[in-house]
Design a protein around this motif. Structure first.
Motif, PDB file in Angstrom:
ATOM      1  N   TYR A  73       0.823  -1.213   0.000  1.00 40.05           N
ATOM      2  CA  TYR A  73       0.000   0.000   0.000  1.00 40.05           C
ATOM      3  C   TYR A  73       0.858   1.265   0.000  1.00 40.05           C
ATOM      4  CZ  TYR A  73      -4.153  -2.816   0.813  1.00 40.05           C
ATOM      5  OH  TYR A  73      -5.167  -3.728   0.697  1.00 40.05           O
ATOM      6  N   THR A  74       1.861   1.305   0.851  1.00 38.57           N
ATOM      7  CA  THR A  74       2.750   2.469   0.890  1.00 38.57           C
ATOM      8  C   THR A  74       3.555   2.579  -0.394  1.00 38.57           C
ATOM      9  OG1 THR A  74       2.854   2.485   3.306  1.00 38.57           O
ATOM     10  CG2 THR A  74       4.703   3.510   2.123  1.00 38.57           C
ATOM     11  N   LEU A  75       4.027   1.443  -0.911  1.00 38.75           N
ATOM     12  CA  LEU A  75       4.772   1.470  -2.175  1.00 38.75           C
ATOM     13  C   LEU A  75       3.894   1.940  -3.327  1.00 38.75           C
ATOM     14  CD1 LEU A  75       6.918  -1.769  -1.832  1.00 38.75           C
ATOM     15  CD2 LEU A  75       7.762   0.586  -1.957  1.00 38.75           C
ATOM     16  N   GLU A  76       2.655   1.501  -3.367  1.00 39.22           N
ATOM     17  CA  GLU A  76       1.742   1.950  -4.422  1.00 39.22           C
ATOM     18  C   GLU A  76       1.532   3.456  -4.358  1.00 39.22           C
ATOM     19  OE1 GLU A  76      -1.681  -0.497  -3.751  1.00 39.22           O
ATOM     20  OE2 GLU A  76      -0.756  -2.239  -4.712  1.00 39.22           O
ATOM     21  N   ASN A  77       1.365   4.003  -3.147  1.00 38.17           N
ATOM     22  CA  ASN A  77       1.210   5.455  -3.001  1.00 38.17           C
ATOM     23  C   ASN A  77       2.451   6.186  -3.498  1.00 38.17           C
ATOM     24  OD1 ASN A  77      -1.347   5.255  -1.937  1.00 38.17           O
ATOM     25  ND2 ASN A  77      -0.696   5.503   0.180  1.00 38.17           N
ATOM     26  N   ALA A  78       3.622   5.669  -3.172  1.00 44.62           N
ATOM     27  CA  ALA A  78       4.872   6.301  -3.606  1.00 44.62           C
ATOM     28  C   ALA A  78       4.993   6.271  -5.125  1.00 44.62           C
ATOM     29  CB  ALA A  78       6.070   5.609  -2.953  1.00 44.62           C
ATOM     30  N   LEU A  79       4.668   5.137  -5.726  1.00 49.40           N
ATOM     31  CA  LEU A  79       4.744   5.038  -7.189  1.00 49.40           C
ATOM     32  C   LEU A  79       3.726   5.947  -7.868  1.00 49.40           C
ATOM     33  CD1 LEU A  79       5.299   1.204  -7.598  1.00 49.40           C
ATOM     34  CD2 LEU A  79       6.968   3.020  -7.983  1.00 49.40           C
ATOM     35  N   GLN A  80       2.541   6.066  -7.290  1.00 47.71           N
ATOM     36  CA  GLN A  80       1.538   6.974  -7.854  1.00 47.71           C
ATOM     37  C   GLN A  80       2.017   8.419  -7.804  1.00 47.71           C
ATOM     38  OE1 GLN A  80      -2.047   6.066  -5.693  1.00 47.71           O
ATOM     39  NE2 GLN A  80      -2.404   4.185  -6.848  1.00 47.71           N
ATOM     40  N   LYS A  81       2.651   8.806  -6.697  1.00 52.40           N
ATOM     41  CA  LYS A  81       3.172  10.171  -6.580  1.00 52.40           C
ATOM     42  C   LYS A  81       4.266  10.412  -7.610  1.00 52.40           C
ATOM     43  CE  LYS A  81       3.956  14.262  -4.948  1.00 52.40           C
ATOM     44  NZ  LYS A  81       3.171  15.342  -5.545  1.00 52.40           N
ATOM     45  N   LEU A  82       5.190   9.461  -7.726  1.00 50.45           N
ATOM     46  CA  LEU A  82       6.263   9.600  -8.718  1.00 50.45           C
ATOM     47  C   LEU A  82       5.703   9.675 -10.136  1.00 50.45           C
ATOM     48  CD1 LEU A  82       9.198   7.294  -7.621  1.00 50.45           C
ATOM     49  CD2 LEU A  82       9.183   9.769  -7.789  1.00 50.45           C
ATOM     50  N   THR A  83       4.733   8.836 -10.430  1.00 50.25           N
ATOM     51  CA  THR A  83       4.121   8.836 -11.764  1.00 50.25           C
ATOM     52  C   THR A  83       3.495  10.190 -12.065  1.00 50.25           C
ATOM     53  OG1 THR A  83       3.718   6.461 -11.682  1.00 50.25           O
ATOM     54  CG2 THR A  83       2.370   7.734 -13.222  1.00 50.25           C
ATOM     55  N   ALA A  84       2.727  10.713 -11.121  1.00 46.43           N
ATOM     56  CA  ALA A  84       2.082  12.015 -11.323  1.00 46.43           C
ATOM     57  C   ALA A  84       3.128  13.111 -11.495  1.00 46.43           C
ATOM     58  CB  ALA A  84       1.163  12.329 -10.144  1.00 46.43           C
ATOM     59  N   ASP A  85       4.149  13.097 -10.661  1.00 42.30           N
ATOM     60  CA  ASP A  85       5.193  14.124 -10.762  1.00 42.30           C
ATOM     61  C   ASP A  85       5.960  14.020 -12.073  1.00 42.30           C
ATOM     62  OD1 ASP A  85       4.425  15.102  -8.326  1.00 42.30           O
ATOM     63  OD2 ASP A  85       6.236  14.482  -7.246  1.00 42.30           O
ATOM     64  N   LEU A  86       6.282  12.807 -12.499  1.00 44.67           N
ATOM     65  CA  LEU A  86       7.022  12.640 -13.754  1.00 44.67           C
ATOM     66  C   LEU A  86       6.168  13.016 -14.966  1.00 44.67           C
ATOM     67  CD1 LEU A  86       9.060   9.419 -13.012  1.00 44.67           C
ATOM     68  CD2 LEU A  86       9.916  11.762 -13.172  1.00 44.67           C
ATOM     69  N   GLN A  87       4.872  12.767 -14.891  1.00 47.14           N
ATOM     70  CA  GLN A  87       3.987  13.220 -15.971  1.00 47.14           C
ATOM     71  C   GLN A  87       3.980  14.738 -16.053  1.00 47.14           C
ATOM     72  OE1 GLN A  87       0.301  11.201 -14.997  1.00 47.14           O
ATOM     73  NE2 GLN A  87       0.816   9.448 -16.285  1.00 47.14           N
ATOM     74  N   GLN A  88       3.933  15.394 -14.895  1.00 47.44           N
ATOM     75  CA  GLN A  88       3.973  16.857 -14.883  1.00 47.44           C
ATOM     76  C   GLN A  88       5.331  17.355 -15.359  1.00 47.44           C
ATOM     77  OE1 GLN A  88       1.352  19.064 -14.316  1.00 47.44           O
ATOM     78  NE2 GLN A  88       2.878  20.400 -15.235  1.00 47.44           N
ATOM     79  N   ALA A  89       6.397  16.689 -14.967  1.00 46.41           N
ATOM     80  CA  ALA A  89       7.736  17.078 -15.418  1.00 46.41           C
ATOM     81  C   ALA A  89       7.836  16.992 -16.936  1.00 46.41           C
ATOM     82  CB  ALA A  89       8.800  16.192 -14.760  1.00 46.41           C
ATOM     83  N   ALA A  90       7.261  15.955 -17.520  1.00 46.15           N
ATOM     84  CA  ALA A  90       7.278  15.804 -18.980  1.00 46.15           C
ATOM     85  C   ALA A  90       6.529  16.953 -19.650  1.00 46.15           C
ATOM     86  CB  ALA A  90       6.675  14.461 -19.384  1.00 46.15           C
ATOM     87  N   ILE A  91       5.411  17.350 -19.072  1.00 47.66           N
ATOM     88  CA  ILE A  91       4.642  18.483 -19.610  1.00 47.66           C
ATOM     89  C   ILE A  91       5.461  19.764 -19.528  1.00 47.66           C
ATOM     90  CG2 ILE A  91       2.635  19.971 -19.175  1.00 47.66           C
ATOM     91  CD1 ILE A  91       1.167  17.324 -18.290  1.00 47.66           C
ATOM     92  N   ASP A  92       6.079  20.010 -18.376  1.00 42.06           N
ATOM     93  CA  ASP A  92       6.872  21.230 -18.204  1.00 42.06           C
ATOM     94  C   ASP A  92       8.101  21.238 -19.109  1.00 42.06           C
ATOM     95  OD1 ASP A  92       5.331  22.719 -16.312  1.00 42.06           O
ATOM     96  OD2 ASP A  92       5.938  21.282 -14.779  1.00 42.06           O
ATOM     97  N   LEU A  93       8.745  20.101 -19.285  1.00 51.05           N
ATOM     98  CA  LEU A  93       9.900  20.039 -20.179  1.00 51.05           C
ATOM     99  C   LEU A  93       9.474  20.333 -21.615  1.00 51.05           C
ATOM    100  CD1 LEU A  93      12.901  19.542 -20.608  1.00 51.05           C
ATOM    101  CD2 LEU A  93      12.365  17.099 -20.829  1.00 51.05           C
ATOM    102  N   GLU A  94       8.348  19.780 -22.022  1.00 46.31           N
ATOM    103  CA  GLU A  94       7.847  20.044 -23.383  1.00 46.31           C
ATOM    104  C   GLU A  94       7.522  21.522 -23.564  1.00 46.31           C
ATOM    105  OE1 GLU A  94       6.673  19.407 -27.370  1.00 46.31           O
ATOM    106  OE2 GLU A  94       8.005  18.363 -25.994  1.00 46.31           O
TER     107      GLU A  94
END
Length: 129
Positions: A73-94
């Motif tokens: 459960y904690t690992l899933e939350n961490a991966l979800q946060k990383l996924t959301a942040d990396l998606q936003q990072a990709a948008i900002d880089l573009e």
């Protein structure tokens, strides 16, 4: 086959002990949230170590299986946060990329800084408590 059924029954019985009572809505194990990429990475580091300790055993006990269930459960939350942040990072880089093509300094600076803020936890010396 018989042993697997006994183990499964024991696992279910142990999991049922974590519910307050039969009338309550089913409750999962408590999970730690990750508020930032750095915190998510620290949670992954800590909980991966716990997970590895369990899965490297020759046989995983019922208690170990229950612990894997809880840890996930904690690992899933961490991966979800990383996924959301990396998606936003990709948008900002573009956006910085497109801004550079259009020679828009403000757009480049704003989005590049947002991208850098998100990704700094991935390459800086991560210090977990």
């Amino acid at each position: 086959m018989y042993k697997k059924r006994i183990v499964l029954a024991a696992f279910i019985a142990l999991a049922a002990n974590f519910s307050a009572n039969a009338d309550d809505e089913y409750k999962h194990f408590p999970a730690l949230k990750s508020e930032s990429s750095a915190q998510a990475l620290c949670r992954i580091q800590e909980y991966n170590s716990r997970l590895q300790d369990i899965v490297t055993q020759d046989e995983i006990s019922v208690e170990g299986m229950l612990k894997v269930h809880e840890i996930s459960y904690t690992l899933e939350n961490a991966l979800q946060k990383l996924t959301a942040d990396l998606q936003q990072a990709a948008i900002d880089l573009e956006e910085a990329h497109l801004g550079s093509e259009a020679l828009e300094q403000t757009r480049v600076k704003n989005h590049a800084n947002l991208y850098l803020d998100i990704t700094k936890a991935l390459h800086n010396g991560l210090k977990c408590d």
